[in-house]
Design an enzyme around this catalytic site. Structure first.
Site, PDB file in Angstrom:
ATOM      1  CG  LEU A   1      -1.923  -1.174   1.292  1.00  0.00           C
ATOM      2  CD1 LEU A   1      -2.776  -1.063   2.552  1.00  0.00           C
ATOM      3  CD2 LEU A   1      -2.805  -1.248   0.054  1.00  0.00           C
TER       4      LEU A   1
ATOM      5  N   GLY B   1       4.402   4.934   4.574  1.00  0.00           N
ATOM      6  CA  GLY B   1       3.701   5.727   5.570  1.00  0.00           C
ATOM      7  C   GLY B   1       4.410   7.021   5.882  1.00  0.00           C
TER       8      GLY B   1
ATOM      9  CD  GLU C   1       4.717   4.212   8.550  1.00  0.00           C
ATOM     10  OE1 GLU C   1       3.542   4.546   8.799  1.00  0.00           O
ATOM     11  OE2 GLU C   1       5.651   5.033   8.456  1.00  0.00           O
TER      12      GLU C   1
ATOM     13  CB  VAL D   1       1.348   1.063   4.544  1.00  0.00           C
ATOM     14  CG1 VAL D   1      -0.057   0.716   5.035  1.00  0.00           C
ATOM     15  CG2 VAL D   1       1.902   2.245   5.332  1.00  0.00           C
TER      16      VAL D   1
ATOM     17  CE  LYS E   1       0.137   3.423  10.085  1.00  0.00           C
ATOM     18  NZ  LYS E   1       0.029   4.631  10.953  1.00  0.00           N
TER      19      LYS E   1
ATOM     20  CG  ASP F   1      -3.918  14.186   8.931  1.00  0.00           C
ATOM     21  OD1 ASP F   1      -4.179  15.167   8.203  1.00  0.00           O
ATOM     22  OD2 ASP F   1      -3.372  13.151   8.509  1.00  0.00           O
TER      23      ASP F   1
END
Length: 415
Positions: free
Chosen positions: A29, A32, A36, A38, A56, A167
């Site tokens: 994915l 991060g 990291e 993902v 993660k 956020d």
């Protein structure tokens, strides 16, 4: 854990095991916010293939320079896991824990089905019509409930943790296939947790396009900061318009709106952010946040009902003291407005999304949907509910009625 040099592994490769459960790689994915990897993984037990989780993964460093970055990133991920123990709520995405491995560590998170508001906003723009007020109220009330839970958490001694998400934006709110609304990613949340990682610079965290003025200025933030961000999110989702995109104002006109004191504040915030990895439009967002007025909110909310406009006006006050004091208060106001509308449930929200997907039709191919989204599909034709045309529909597609302040903030949206 598979070494970074081996990425991406083949689908089905075992990343690591815990007891009799194997975590098999399914999809990468991306990267991060602290560097990291993902990953989407599937769980396999002796009984067979099970559910999916998001990982993660932070590989252990090979050099001294990487070691410093690793320790900083590790501290952030550990704080996220510790904070998650205090915010167990049905409207907040869960974190299952942290796994220490030979080659690194992994945070194991709930994998949520559904679509984010960011993707749904693209769908709305593709079909030329935004979602109903009932949908906005439903989503807003559910997110307000999630924020209320987070904002009011205490530690074991009963001391308030002072959690601020920092956020809240369309990409952090997801509608699931059964109509459930979930707030995600407290990875950069502010809190008073013992041993928390202090922010190095007083600057906005997360997506600056949805940051409150006080966050952009590097001032103190609190629960009302999240409410402002939610207000920007709901306004954009309801209308496609954004306060931080004046559209018709030139840079010199923006500057002319600023008082001398405000110009000095903008300059100080800009200088403080030098050397930080902020997007190029951050300074423009700061100027817009400083100069928008009540009439700008009114113009952006044009076409919405008076009660919903009033709610947005209160959310989008520049002075935090003039906003809703708490997420509880906001939720109560949204629920009260919901009670004045025809009954509307999570199932109704899913049907409305399915209707929007069907109306967008082939234009959906132009929308970039993240790999971890899905689970809501277009129903077969005879299942699509028919709705009488509203006065807004009668004016034609929204694409031809766009407001000067309308902004697009993600790839694939109509312009």
């Amino acid at each position: 854990m598979t070494r970074p040099s081996d990425f991406p592994p083949d689908r089905g490769v075992v990343l690591f095991t815990q007891g009799d459960t194997a975590y098999e790689f399914y999809r990468d994915l991306g990267t991060g916010r602290v560097g990291e990897r993902v990953l989407l993984a599937q769980l396999r037990t002796p009984r067979g293939l099970g559910s999916s989780v998001v990982l993660k993964c932070l590989p252990r460093p090979d050099t001294a320079e990487e070691a410093e970055n690793f320790q900083r990133a590790r501290a952030r991920l550990e704080e996220e896991v510790r904070l998650a123990r205090h915010i167990q709520h049905p409207r907040i995405a869960r974190i299952h824990g942290l796994v220490e491995l030979t080659h690194g560590l992994c945070v194991v998170m709930e994998h949520l089905e559904g679509l984010t508001l960011d993707t749904l906003l693209s769908v709305a723009q593709a079909r030329g019509r935004y979602f109903s007020e009932s949908f906005i109220l439903h989503v807003g009330a559910e997110v307000a409930a999630a924020l209320d839970h987070a904002h009011t958490r205490t530690d074991e001694a009963g001391t308030p943790l002072g959690i601020v998400h920092r956020d809240v934006n369309p990409g952090r709110v997801r509608l699931g296939p059964r109509g459930e609304v979930r707030l995600t990613d407290f990875g950069i949340a502010l809190s008073r947790l013992t041993g928390r990682v202090a922010t190095s610079f007083p600057r906005a965290q997360g997506d600056v396009l949805y940051a409150a003025p006080e966050a952009l200025l590097g001032e103190a933030v609190d629960a009302r900061t999240d409410l402002f961000s939610l207000g920007l999110t709901l306004l954009e989702f309801a209308t496609g318009r954004h306060l931080y995109d004046p559209g018709h104002l030139l840079a010199e006109e923006l500057e002319a709106r600023l008082s001398k004191e405000e110009q000095e504040q903008v300059l100080a915030a800009s200088v403080a952010s030098l050397g930080l990895e902020l997007p190029p439009f951050a300074e423009d967002a700061l100027r817009c946040a400083m100069v928008f007025r009540s009439e700008d909110v009114e113009r952006a909310a044009q076409g919405l009902s008076v009660p919903l406009r009033d709610i947005l006006h209160t959310l989008l006050r520049r002075d935090p003291a003039e906003r809703f004091a708490t997420a509880t208060e906001l939720e109560s106001v949204l629920r009260a407005r919901q009670a004045q509308q025809p009954p509307y449930s999570g199932e109704d929200a899913v049907k409305e999304v399915q209707q929007a997907l069907a109306e967008a039709d082939t234009l959906l191919w132009d929308i970039e949907v993240p790999d971890d989204e899905g689970g809501i599909s277009v129903p077969v034709e005879d299942e699509i509910p028919t709705q009488p045309a509203s006065p807004r529909d009668a004016r034609g597609p929204l694409k031809t009625q766009r407001h000067p302040d309308e902004v697009t903030t993600a790839p694939g949206r109509a312009t």
